[in-house]
Design an enzyme around this catalytic site. Sequence first.
Site, PDB file in Angstrom:
ATOM      1  N   LYS A 203     -16.932  -9.137  -0.650  1.00 60.20           N
ATOM      2  CA  LYS A 203     -16.946  -8.822  -1.882  1.00 60.20           C
ATOM      3  C   LYS A 203     -17.695  -7.915  -2.547  1.00 60.20           C
ATOM      4  CE  LYS A 203     -15.004 -10.074  -5.753  1.00 60.20           C
ATOM      5  NZ  LYS A 203     -13.495  -9.550  -5.850  1.00 60.20           N
TER       6      LYS A 203
ATOM      7  N   LYS B 106      -4.035  -3.993  -1.194  1.00 61.75           N
ATOM      8  CA  LYS B 106      -3.892  -5.405  -1.438  1.00 61.75           C
ATOM      9  C   LYS B 106      -3.387  -6.112  -0.114  1.00 61.75           C
ATOM     10  CE  LYS B 106      -6.265  -6.754  -4.038  1.00 61.75           C
ATOM     11  NZ  LYS B 106      -6.864  -5.445  -4.602  1.00 61.75           N
TER      12      LYS B 106
ATOM     13  N   TRP C  32     -23.145 -10.740   6.957  1.00 64.23           N
ATOM     14  CA  TRP C  32     -21.872  -9.886   7.289  1.00 64.23           C
ATOM     15  C   TRP C  32     -22.589  -8.762   8.127  1.00 64.23           C
ATOM     16  CZ3 TRP C  32     -20.716  -4.893   6.564  1.00 64.23           C
ATOM     17  CH2 TRP C  32     -19.355  -4.463   6.429  1.00 64.23           C
TER      18      TRP C  32
ATOM     19  N   ASN D  36     -30.760  -9.338   3.183  1.00 60.31           N
ATOM     20  CA  ASN D  36     -29.445  -8.465   2.778  1.00 60.31           C
ATOM     21  C   ASN D  36     -29.790  -7.048   2.720  1.00 60.31           C
ATOM     22  OD1 ASN D  36     -27.068  -7.804   1.421  1.00 60.31           O
ATOM     23  ND2 ASN D  36     -27.590  -8.737  -0.329  1.00 60.31           N
ATOM     24  N   GLY D  37     -28.695  -6.343   3.155  1.00 60.04           N
ATOM     25  CA  GLY D  37     -29.076  -4.844   2.809  1.00 60.04           C
ATOM     26  C   GLY D  37     -29.449  -4.093   4.398  1.00 60.04           C
TER      27      GLY D  37
ATOM     28  N   GLU E 188      -5.370  -5.701   2.858  1.00 62.19           N
ATOM     29  CA  GLU E 188      -6.626  -6.577   2.780  1.00 62.19           C
ATOM     30  C   GLU E 188      -6.406  -7.932   3.282  1.00 62.19           C
ATOM     31  OE1 GLU E 188      -9.471  -5.196  -0.736  1.00 62.19           O
ATOM     32  OE2 GLU E 188      -7.684  -5.769  -1.286  1.00 62.19           O
TER      33      GLU E 188
ATOM     34  N   CYS F 102     -24.019 -10.085   2.807  1.00 63.98           N
ATOM     35  CA  CYS F 102     -24.913 -11.157   3.141  1.00 63.98           C
ATOM     36  C   CYS F 102     -25.335 -12.004   1.840  1.00 63.98           C
ATOM     37  CB  CYS F 102     -26.337 -10.459   3.909  1.00 63.98           C
ATOM     38  SG  CYS F 102     -25.632  -9.587   5.459  1.00 63.98           S
TER      39      CYS F 102
ATOM     40  N   ARG G  40     -18.747 -13.705  -0.891  1.00 57.52           N
ATOM     41  CA  ARG G  40     -19.088 -12.404  -0.533  1.00 57.52           C
ATOM     42  C   ARG G  40     -18.772 -11.833   0.575  1.00 57.52           C
ATOM     43  NH1 ARG G  40     -24.111 -11.755  -4.017  1.00 57.52           N
ATOM     44  NH2 ARG G  40     -25.137 -10.317  -2.569  1.00 57.52           N
TER      45      ARG G  40
ATOM     46  N   HIS H 227       6.974  15.027   2.817  1.00 56.79           N
ATOM     47  CA  HIS H 227       5.716  15.681   3.488  1.00 56.79           C
ATOM     48  C   HIS H 227       5.240  15.059   4.456  1.00 56.79           C
ATOM     49  CE1 HIS H 227       6.315  18.844   0.484  1.00 56.79           C
ATOM     50  NE2 HIS H 227       6.352  18.107  -0.386  1.00 56.79           N
TER      51      HIS H 227
ATOM     52  N   GLU I 190      -2.851   0.738  -4.761  1.00 58.88           N
ATOM     53  CA  GLU I 190      -3.216  -0.505  -4.851  1.00 58.88           C
ATOM     54  C   GLU I 190      -2.381  -1.608  -4.104  1.00 58.88           C
ATOM     55  OE1 GLU I 190      -6.001  -1.928  -5.691  1.00 58.88           O
ATOM     56  OE2 GLU I 190      -5.659  -3.966  -6.255  1.00 58.88           O
TER      57      GLU I 190
HETATM   58  C1  G6P Z   1     -14.909  -4.122  -1.921  1.00 60.68           C
HETATM   59  C2  G6P Z   1     -14.048  -5.139  -2.356  1.00 60.68           C
HETATM   60  C3  G6P Z   1     -13.040  -4.535  -3.297  1.00 60.68           C
HETATM   61  C4  G6P Z   1     -13.593  -3.633  -4.490  1.00 60.68           C
HETATM   62  C5  G6P Z   1     -14.491  -2.732  -3.703  1.00 60.68           C
HETATM   63  C6  G6P Z   1     -15.403  -2.162  -4.839  1.00 60.68           C
HETATM   64  O1  G6P Z   1     -14.219  -3.538  -0.885  1.00 60.68           O
HETATM   65  O2  G6P Z   1     -13.382  -5.961  -1.509  1.00 60.68           O
HETATM   66  O3  G6P Z   1     -12.099  -5.474  -3.995  1.00 60.68           O
HETATM   67  O4  G6P Z   1     -12.493  -3.245  -5.092  1.00 60.68           O
HETATM   68  O5  G6P Z   1     -15.571  -3.357  -3.021  1.00 60.68           O
HETATM   69  O6  G6P Z   1     -16.335  -3.160  -5.435  1.00 60.68           O
HETATM   70  P1  G6P Z   1     -16.814  -2.950  -6.804  1.00 60.68           P
HETATM   71  O7  G6P Z   1     -17.776  -4.168  -7.127  1.00 60.68           O
HETATM   72  O8  G6P Z   1     -17.714  -1.881  -6.767  1.00 60.68           O
HETATM   73  O9  G6P Z   1     -15.660  -2.923  -7.905  1.00 60.68           O
END
Ligand code: G6P
Length: 606
Positions: free
Chosen positions: A601, A482, A75, A99-100, A485, A2, A27, A501, A478
């Site tokens: 974000k 990606k 959000w 927010n929160g 996502e 948010c 965000r 396995h 990773e």
């Molecule tokens: C969210 C973001 C990711 C990020 C993760 C951890 O899931 O979409 O891109 O890696 O949070 O965030 P941070 O700000 O703690 O690195």
Amino acid sequence: MCGIVGVLGNHEVAPILVESLRRLEYRGYDSAGIATVNDAGQLHRRRAVGKLANLSDLLVHDSLPGKSGIGHTRWATHGAPTTDNAHPHRAGPVSVVHNGIIENFRELREELAAKGIKFVTETDTETVALLTQQHLRQGMDPRTAVEATLKRLEGAFALCFLFDGETDLMFAARKGSPLAIGHGDGEMFVGSDAIALAPMTDRITYLEEGDYAVITRAGAQIFDAAGAPVERAVKTVQMDAARIEKAGYKHFMAKEIAQQPTVVGEVLNDYVRGDKIVMDLGGIDFAKVERLSIVACGTAYYAGLTAKYWFEHYARLPVDIDVASEFRYREAPFAPGTLGVFVSQSGETADTLAALRYTKGKADKVLSLINVPESSIARESDVAVEIHAGIEVSVASTKAFTCQLATFAILALKAAHDRGQLDDASLAAHLADLRALPGLLSHALAIDTAVQGVARKLESARDVLFLGRGQMFPLALEGALKLKEISYIHAEGYASGELKHGPIALIDKDTPTVVMAPHDGLFDKTVSNMQEVMARGGRVILVSDVKAADKAAEGVWQTITMPDAPELIQPILYAVPAQLLAYHTAIAKGTDVDQPRNLAKSVTVE
Ligand code: G6P
């Protein structure tokens, strides 16, 4: 997650609020709304589900006059993303954005319901507005009412209040989620972060934990959690527009991928001088550290997992690594001599912050790798090491990852040197390798066109496997993260040796396997795993270097050829094909690259 904005201005505020919310879009959100108090003192609001464009459209037909206002991008946590659940919430004369999470909202709802009060939303936030309204009904003035409400709230939150009949009054409160106050000339602002306020002001006060502020156009009076007036510094923040614009790129993600040679170069400039590492670790002596406990979420966790290989290999320092959401409740015991290490781009991830708080006082010290110096994680750590990525806007982390890796590589070399595992000459040789990194990253970006071709073939896949061995294993994880996502293709990363396995059962011609395998000491073993995939009709996309490509290209479906690179920096370099593969596949599929569905974000709730 948010986003919050608030403005006590001298002009019509609705367009300013929408523009500020646009700057918080990165965000992640699924509905948005604003509330204003017009010159006659009347409070009104407009809300819309989906993108901000829907709210703007609504405002074209149904404008919202007034020079005071609050706005929000939501959000969804409690209740679906509907108009009713969208913020600002309202109870009589009170409007609030949040927010929160209010953790005791059920208890508060029951209490209010017992008084016959009806709810119109499924949110936890509505209880805040209703409680404040109750306090006003008891004869309290707005400030006392807000103070009484704040005392009742448990959880982690940031709040901003606006009142009917009050054209020059706003309240802001912070407990757990950050909130910034902006100072203008005869105008005042509130924002989830300084980016939201960038066009209006660069003079910012960050509220501290438990603070609340009474804001008028004349300024902000700040009080701490105990209600005592406090002075908080006004800082001038560098927030020039160019840093938060796409600068000719189609997406922020493309811009951020392309920035990697520069920002990684900044990491090296800051921490490496000639043959020496210059890093202020506030008295942490790696020679005395016996164990590292690395904790993070998402992409930051994979940076930590890569670092585990480096610390153990180069510094002979044992490393535990955990995702923060597990670690915070695992009640892990700490061996004497443990250094807690936290990694977070935003510095506000709720689980990482909670894990840090658990660790403080138990580990010898807490060190964090951060990108936002004013963030909660930076401020609560004994030592905060900056990764210098600059503002990262795209939800999918790219340049923060490579900067986290570069910073970790330097830390691991420092640890190795301090612990007598690397002599001066070997350290100098590794630092020379690191110095080659910005050039190699630029070189690696040249694979863009080749990756576009591969992505067009990947676009129709339903499932994709990523394999890597040794220090390339976290890269496989990773790469898969990606891809899922931003392209919404199901992808899994595996250690190459784990293929037999379980995941090998998935192999068929419709499940491509991306093999991340530079020519390192484990290359031949990974090639064997690749053969096992091809023997079962699986299609392999080999991401490897010039040296290896000739050796292992036979039978491979697609090859992405990377520049040859020294072993230490290979995981940093191979982040580029992992990112570009996801990026171009998402483009081919037409998904929302910078703001993928359901993702945020900055994950400020657990
Ligand atoms: C969210 C973001 C990711 C990020 C993760 C951890 O899931 O979409 O891109 O890696 O949070 O965030 P941070 O700000 O703690 O690195």
